[in-house]
Design a protein around this motif. Sequence first.
Motif, PDB file in Angstrom:
ATOM      1  N   ILE A   1     -25.118  60.723   5.869  1.00 24.02           N
ATOM      2  CA  ILE A   1     -25.821  60.574   4.596  1.00 24.02           C
ATOM      3  C   ILE A   1     -25.597  59.185   4.001  1.00 24.02           C
ATOM      4  N   ASN A   2     -24.384  58.655   4.160  1.00 26.41           N
ATOM      5  CA  ASN A   2     -24.042  57.366   3.561  1.00 26.41           C
ATOM      6  C   ASN A   2     -24.409  56.170   4.427  1.00 26.41           C
ATOM      7  N   GLY A   3     -24.951  56.431   5.618  1.00 24.57           N
ATOM      8  CA  GLY A   3     -25.168  55.292   6.489  1.00 24.57           C
ATOM      9  C   GLY A   3     -26.468  55.190   7.241  1.00 24.57           C
ATOM     10  N   ARG A   4     -27.360  56.183   7.101  1.00 26.39           N
ATOM     11  CA  ARG A   4     -28.590  56.062   7.883  1.00 26.39           C
ATOM     12  C   ARG A   4     -29.694  56.949   7.300  1.00 26.39           C
TER      13      ARG A   4
ATOM     14  N   VAL B   1     -30.352  57.916  -0.560  1.00 26.33           N
ATOM     15  CA  VAL B   1     -30.767  58.922   0.415  1.00 26.33           C
ATOM     16  C   VAL B   1     -30.889  60.288  -0.259  1.00 26.33           C
ATOM     17  N   GLN B   2     -29.877  60.648  -1.056  1.00 28.12           N
ATOM     18  CA  GLN B   2     -29.886  61.936  -1.743  1.00 28.12           C
ATOM     19  C   GLN B   2     -31.038  62.029  -2.738  1.00 28.12           C
ATOM     20  N   ILE B   3     -31.261  60.963  -3.514  1.00 25.33           N
ATOM     21  CA  ILE B   3     -32.334  60.969  -4.508  1.00 25.33           C
ATOM     22  C   ILE B   3     -33.692  61.110  -3.844  1.00 25.33           C
ATOM     23  N   LEU B   4     -33.915  60.373  -2.747  1.00 24.95           N
ATOM     24  CA  LEU B   4     -35.190  60.487  -2.043  1.00 24.95           C
ATOM     25  C   LEU B   4     -35.381  61.904  -1.500  1.00 24.95           C
ATOM     26  N   GLY B   5     -34.290  62.517  -1.043  1.00 29.06           N
ATOM     27  CA  GLY B   5     -34.380  63.902  -0.601  1.00 29.06           C
ATOM     28  C   GLY B   5     -34.842  64.814  -1.726  1.00 29.06           C
ATOM     29  N   GLY B   6     -34.331  64.570  -2.947  1.00 33.23           N
ATOM     30  CA  GLY B   6     -34.737  65.361  -4.103  1.00 33.23           C
ATOM     31  C   GLY B   6     -36.191  65.132  -4.483  1.00 33.23           C
ATOM     32  N   LEU B   7     -36.638  63.884  -4.423  1.00 29.37           N
ATOM     33  CA  LEU B   7     -38.028  63.569  -4.754  1.00 29.37           C
ATOM     34  C   LEU B   7     -38.986  64.169  -3.735  1.00 29.37           C
TER      35      LEU B   7
END
Length: 389
Positions: free
Chosen positions: A95-98, A321-327
Amino acid sequence: MAHISIPKHKIQSLTFDKFKFPLVKLLTLAPELHSRGDRPLKMTFEDQLNALVYFHLQEHKSARHLIQDLDENEFAKQNIAPDGGISRSSFSEIINGRGLEQLQFIFENLYNQAVGVLPKAHAELGDLVSIDGSLIDAVLSMHWADYRKNSKKAKAHCGFDINHGIPNKIFLTEGNGGERPFVSRILSKGQTGVMDRGYQSHKDFDLLQEESKHFVCRIKARTTRTIVKQNAIKPDSHVFYDAATLLGTPNQNQTKNPVRVVGYEISGVKYYVATDRHDLTAEQVASVYKLRWTIENFFKWWKEHLKVYHLIARSEYGLMVQILGGLITYLLMAIYCQEQFNEKVSIKRVRQLRTTILNELMNGQNLDRGNSNGNNIVKDQKNLKQAKT
C-alpha cells in the motif's frame, strides 16, 4: 469403492460482481504493475484494488481488521485476497509503495464512465466544479504531515463535479499546504470553479481568465471595489449589488481585468461573490455559490460512511493510494445506485448493498441453481467474462 471428491464451489456474490463491473474493462487497460525483483508479484494490482474497495465498502476500521477478514472470511479469502493470502506487513509495504499510477488511471477513467451514466443537474449553469480542502487526522509518526506542534494532519484538495454529484480531481499535501495553487490544476478550460472566500486571490482571478477558466468565489465584504459598470437590480430580488469592478487597491493588489461582483442577502447574512460569468443573471450567480455546499456534504458523507480516513497507510504515497481507493469506491457506488435504483448515492443504498452481499453469501448462491435466478447469474457471469476480452 473409490472416494469421489466433490469440488467446493467458489463463494460468489452476484451483487458484488455487479458493483465492481465498471472496473472489469479498465483493469485490462491500466498500466502494468511490475515486480521490483525476480519474484512474481505477491499481490497483483487487481488484488490491491479489490482489497481497497472491500475495505471502504465493508467499513473496516484498520488494516489489521481488513487482513483478519481476508484470512478468516471465506468470501474475502476466495474473491479479495491474493492466492495464499497476505500478511499485514506485506500488505503495508504494498500500500505504501506501489499502485498509485494505476489507481490514478482507474479513478480518471471511472469518472468518465460515471459522467456517461449519471444525469446532469443544473446544466443551464454550466460545468461547475466545487473546490475545497479537507483535513485528515494523521499520527505523530507521519513526519511529512506538518500542521501544528504535537499535531499532524494531511490535506486533501478536491474538485467536485456539481452537475453529476461526484469527485473528479484530488491532490494531497501536508496539513499546512496552501489551497489556492490547486485551483488551476483542478479546473479545465471552460469549467467554473466554485469556491469559498479562502480562495480569494486577485492575481488568480486574472490568471484564470487568461486560461479560459471561470470562477464564482465569495470575497470579503470589505474588499476594495472600483466600479467600472453598474448593472441593474431586479425589484424584490435578494440581490442588492451587481457591478463590474476592479478588485483591490490600485498599484498594490488590484485585478488587471474587471471582475463582476454580486451582492445578495440570505437569512440576514450578506454575501459578496466575485465571478467572470457575465452570461448568468445575478440570481443565478447566487445559486451557483449556494451549490458550493455540495462538496462539504460530500466530505462529511465520505468520512462518516466510507471510513476513508481510518488510516491503513502512513506515507504520503500510501495515504494517496488509500484516498484514491475511497474515491473509486464512491464512483462505483454512484454508478450502481443510478443503474439499479435511478437514485443518487445514499447511506440507505450503501447499507442495502452490504446486506444484500451478506445475504447472498449466507444463502450459498452459486451457478448451479436451476431456476430463473440461476439463469440470470449465468448470464451476468458471461457478461463479466466478455467484458474482460
